[in-house]
Design an enzyme around this catalytic site. Sequence first.
Site, mmCIF file in Angstrom:
data_model
loop_
_atom_site.group_PDB
_atom_site.id
_atom_site.type_symbol
_atom_site.label_atom_id
_atom_site.label_comp_id
_atom_site.label_asym_id
_atom_site.label_seq_id
_atom_site.Cartn_x
_atom_site.Cartn_y
_atom_site.Cartn_z
ATOM 1 N N GLY A 1 3.123 -20.142 13.901
ATOM 2 C CA GLY A 1 2.574 -19.869 15.229
ATOM 3 C C GLY A 1 3.121 -18.573 15.810
ATOM 4 C CD GLU B 1 2.415 -0.563 -11.349
ATOM 5 O OE1 GLU B 1 1.875 -0.941 -12.392
ATOM 6 O OE2 GLU B 1 3.641 -0.568 -11.185
ATOM 7 C CD GLN C 1 -6.091 -35.327 6.383
ATOM 8 O OE1 GLN C 1 -7.062 -35.199 7.126
ATOM 9 N NE2 GLN C 1 -5.987 -36.312 5.517
ATOM 10 C CD GLU D 1 -1.826 15.746 -9.119
ATOM 11 O OE1 GLU D 1 -2.751 16.444 -8.649
ATOM 12 O OE2 GLU D 1 -1.252 16.002 -10.187
ATOM 13 N N PRO D 2 -2.304 13.984 -4.015
ATOM 14 C CG PRO D 2 -1.396 15.612 -2.592
ATOM 15 C CD PRO D 2 -1.338 15.096 -4.001
ATOM 16 C CB THR E 1 -7.419 -0.439 -5.220
ATOM 17 O OG1 THR E 1 -8.564 -0.129 -6.027
ATOM 18 C CG2 THR E 1 -6.873 0.831 -4.591
ATOM 19 C CD GLN F 1 -3.008 -19.328 12.375
ATOM 20 O OE1 GLN F 1 -2.978 -18.102 12.345
ATOM 21 N NE2 GLN F 1 -3.512 -19.999 13.389
#
Length: 385
Positions: A346, A370, A285, A133-134, A372, A343
Amino acid sequence: MAGSADFDLYRPSEEHDMLRDAVRSLAEAKIAPYAAVVDEEARFPQEALDALVANDLHAVHVPEEYGGSGADALATVIVIEEVARVCASSSLIPAVNKLGSLPVILSGSEELKKKYMAPLAKGDGMFSYCLSEPDAGSDAAGMKTKAVRDGDHYVLNGVKRWITNAGESEFYTVMAVTDPAKRSKGISAFVVEKSDEGVSFGAPEKKLGIKGSPTREVYLDNVRIPADRMIGEEGTGFATAMKTLDHTRITIAAQALGIAQGALDYAKGYVKERKQFGKPIADFQGIQFMLADMAMKISAARALTYQAAAASERGDADLTYLGAAAKCFASDAAMEVTTDAVQLLGGYGYTRDYPVERMMRDAKITQIYEGTNQVQRIVMARNLP
């Protein structure tokens, strides 16, 4: 000592592998082509729903006696994982169908199960779950929505927030206060139908990710429903809600796992094709180490998620811990893996021309809903094995 090929511990059965192949083929053919436009237009992935319903993959968890597939918890995880690999929004169709209907399966009367599981299994209506709920998120027991007995009916009033697939689903499991003096023990669960008088929905939330899965408020304005739509006994709703989450947090782990796998698969292909300094960047690598870390995290998340799914199927005593651990670990891994995938691509990774930026945005919510990941750590700490 020679290895034994038929040592089946720590690997899914042949049936589970066949299911994965079937869902992957379907997802790549019928769901993946729409994933970008569904995200761009923030519209419900109707093509995915149609494909999943046509192949009986929209609610595989429904028991056979109610017309469902009767899939076990691991099979359900595999379906969600493979759909999420191409479109996280679409994976919320099987995931939330389980979340919304599991309270009925766990605690509902036989009549209630027959009434609502059959249309769900047939694809005649999706199921949503109304707990938050809020002013009641992590503190769900602080909810304000009320259900007042009136003869052989209950009258519901209140607002539910962050409801996945609200407005699209036909059926809603709603938690409401029946006895304010008892806090969590004064909360009951009900099935509310979209067509019930007094049910309405707010505007879709404008979200960072999972844009194809509508998230709306559900308004209950003097919604009068028959008393036999209560799920279980009065005052048991909160216990049912928590028991449900023990099982369904694993579906969020599955979703996170699928998003991460999709990002790794795309990045892996990209780095083999992209050339810099005269050779594929996959030969460097630094790139190889990133890919290795991504794959390692996914492998660990998958092992934990499948272990939790097995515990869910058996009803093991450590399910609460394992469900929280799987959800927390897999979602953290998904956020890390998708960030690394961006990443690796790029500047291209940062554009909507490539799917990894969508995957990164979609991954974030798995750390939040569901429960945190901070709440998951509380749950784990209280249920250490």
